[in-house]
Motif scaffolding. Structure first.
Motif: not given
Length: 686
Positions: A28-55
């Protein structure tokens, strides 16, 4: 078990350190995991911040919502998305390009477990592609011709503008040496230097000549740029056709050095040529002649027939002068109706006089002005270098002095002599004094009565100007009027005469001396002055005179140029109640067909027809015809220049009793004329 843990540890290390963004999401589109590179690409500090910011992997990312829908549709249909490119917004709002790959992960029963995928930031590549696309667009659409070559000057590509400019197609040019475009007038040495400078400094630009496929060489602005200075270097050559620019520059230079009306060299260019000719004359020991000439009666023609006719006359004069000289001679227009001819390498005055005679012969034929034939003579002054002057300015000035001497003496041409210097100085001095005369009240009017010869009554007077110079005593109008016309002072003098004549008549009337009318002569400049009506109204208002007292004398030639305009001017004057007299009738150029259209009240018989009366039968017949014509048209008539009783009797017998001349009175000052008004019995009567 240890092996499995090692594999998982290796995978995790790869996941964490990958340069590509990697993610896993629920169906259904919820992030289960993301690596640091993805966080950097989207402008987030780390994967946890990315997962919390983008469901949702698509929510808030795609710039165009249609991209989100298209991505989901492909993934749902094919379970795989490959190299999906789209623009997304980062956390800071920056728009970037990404390339995304994703696949559906299932268990052993083909049930969907999750989605996993990778993301790359391809913004730099997209920008490079856009730059290339723009470059290609510019290459094909820019107005300048572009040639791309290799390091050996072999043509690799040309654009459409090059094909249009030169007539060569790309197929014809590719593989050819760029030297094909060089022309003989430039030479390969200059071409080699151009390429050497471009290779050494990165760029060369300038103007040169190049060729088209099947036509004459043309001027071009070039810019040669070295794109890569290595062994496989490339050069880009830009060409712009500057033929029009060169033509414009030539036109500007021509107009700066030539007279716009006649297309002859102007004064500045003439003086440069004269200076150069003097230098050559000094080197060779030869003489140089200058002929200074003007067009006789040009001002009268211009005033009478209009500026259009005057301009055409000057153009025709220029053409005739060109036919009178050698190729080495120079003809120029100094301004107005004044021209100059420079004749290098002349032996003596006789060569210059021979040229002057050619000019006089050329002026003997009438000038055809669209059906109107005009005769216009010329006066010529001749001066030689080094005989008469030691420089360009003095040589021209002395030729001018000789021309003025010829004009005053009624001669076709005149050669300079030293006495003319004194005359020039006298003329300049007279002009300077004339400029002061109005302000210092040096002018005065004299008045010549118009008399009814049968009754002896004074029926009017003509106001005539005189100049009492503080040092020269009385200066003849025949001397100062031409100077005033040449200096542009005649208009101010004419205005003064009009005002003073009205003032004087008003003064006489206030003293009980009744003068029925006062006549004032209008010059061509005054007649064509657009303010004439207002000036006449002001003179009448200031003096308090009735308009019917004022009579304005004009000549036929003043009306001949533009009959409609002349009728308009005369109509304005007549509407004021002012009377108009046609002076010197029979000596001008107007057609009798127009006479009925002119609102004049009086015809004035010229003294030229009166002088030989009563013995000259032809003059008598002309006068009788004029008197009859005036009577039939309802005009009054007056004869001037009457000096004998026989002349007066002849005129009176033929119906012209009103006369003006020395027989009755010379022009006299205001006090003497007042005495005549008080006691007219002293005048001669028939």
């Amino acid at each position: 078990m240890a092996r499995k843990n090692d594999d998982l540890g290796g995978y995790r290390s790869l996941f964490e350190n990958a340069v590509e963004g990697i993610y896993r999401t629920t169906p259904d589109g919820r992030y289960l995991d993301a690596n640091p590179a993805l966080a950097r690409i989207y402008g987030y500090k780390d994967p946890a911040e990315l997962i919390a910011g983008l469901t949702d992997i698509a929510r808030g990312l795609y710039v165009d919502p249609a991209d989100r829908d298209r991505f989901r549709e492909i993934l749902a249909r094919d379970s795989v998305v490959s190299n999906f490119e789209a623009r997304v917004r980062t956390r800071s709002g920056e728009i970037i390009w990404i390339a995304e790959n994703a696949r559906a992960v299932t268990d052993g029963r083909d049930r969907l477990v999750c989605y996993e995928g990778t993301v790359q930031n391809i913004t730099a590549r997209k920008q490079a592609e856009e730059s290339l696309r723009l470059a290609a667009t510019v290459f094909e659409t820019v107005g300048e011709a572009i040639v791309v070559t290799d390091g050996q000057r072999r043509i690799l590509a040309v654009n459409d503008a090059f094909e249009r400019m030169t007539g060569w197609s790309a197929a014809e040019m590719v593989g050819q040496s760029c030297d094909l475009l060089a022309v003989e007038m430039i030479g390969l040495r200059e071409v080699d230097e151009m390429w050497r400078l471009a290779a050494g400094t990165g760029q060369w630009s300038g103007e040169t000549w190049t060729r088209r496929k099947e036509s004459e060489p043309f001027p071009a602005a070039l810019a040669l740029t070295a794109v890569d200075q290595g062994i496989d270097g490339r050069f880009v050559l830009l060409l712009r056709d500057i033929t029009r620019k060169r033509r414009d520059e030539q036109r500007i230079r021509f107009h700066a050095s030539h007279d716009a009306l006649t297309r002859l060299p102007n004064r500045h260019t003439v003086m440069e040529a004269l200076g150069e000719s003097i230098v050559r004359a000094d080197q060779t020991g030869e003489r140089l002649a200058v002929l200074y000439l003007d067009v006789n009666r040009f001002k009268d023609i211009n005033d009478s027939y209009g500026h259009g006719v005057g301009d055409e006359l000057l153009r025709q004069v220029a053409r005739r002068l060109k036919s009178c000289v050698r190729a080495s001679d120079v003809i120029g227009r100094l301004g107005g109706d004044e021209f100059v001819m420079l004749l290098p390498s002349v032996g003596d005055h006789s060569a210059a006089q021979a040229c002057a005679n050619k000019v006089l012969y050329a002026f003997a034929e009438p000038f055809d002005m669209e059906g109107l034939q005009l005769f216009a003579g010329t006066s010529i002054g001749i001066a030689l270098y080094p005989d008469d002057a030691d420089g360009a300015e003095s040589l021209l000035s002395r030729a001018d002095a000789a021309m003025y001497h010829a004009k005053r003496g009624g001669l076709p041409y005149s050669c300079f002599d030293i006495e003319m210097d004194r005359q020039v100085a006298e003329r300049v001095s007279l002009e300077n004094d004339l400029r002061l005369a109005l302000g210092e009240d040096q002018f005065r009017l004299v008045y010549q009565p118009k008399v009814d010869a049968l009754s002896g009554a004074i029926v009017g007077a003509e106001a005539l100007i005189r100049w009492r110079h503080p040092m020269r005593s009385d200066v003849s109008p025949g001397l100062f009027i031409p100077v005033a016309e040449r200096a542009g002072l005649i208009g101010a003098i004419d205005d003064w005469v009009l005002v003073e004549a009205c003032r004087q008549v008003a003064e006489w009337r206030a003293a009980g001396l009744n003068l029925p009318s006062i006549s004032v002569n209008l010059s061509p400049a005054q007649f064509h002055d657009g303010r004439l009506k207002d000036k006449v109204k002001a003179a009448l208002a200031d003096s308090g005179l009735s308009p019917s007292v004022l009579e304005l004398e004009i000549t036929e030639t003043m009306m001949a140029s533009d009959v409609d305009r002349a009728i308009e001017i005369l109509g304005q004057l007549s509407a004021l109640g002012v009377r108009v007299s046609l002076d010197d009738f029979g000596t001008g150029y107007s057609s009798l067909a127009y006479l009925k259209l002119f609102p004049v009240s009086t015809l004035k018989i010229d003294r030229a027809f009166v002088t030989e009366l009563p013995g000259n039968a032809k003059d008598g017949a002309i006068i009788a015809s004029v008197i009859a014509l005036a009577g039939n048209l309802g005009f009054s008539v007056i004869a001037e220049g009457v000096e004998t009783r026989d002349q007066a009797a002849f005129l009176a017998a033929r119906g012209c009793p009103v006369m003006q001349g020395f027989l009755f009175s010379r022009p006299v000052n205001a006090a003497t004329f007042a005495a005549l008004l008080s006691n007219p019995e002293g005048l001669i009567r028939l």
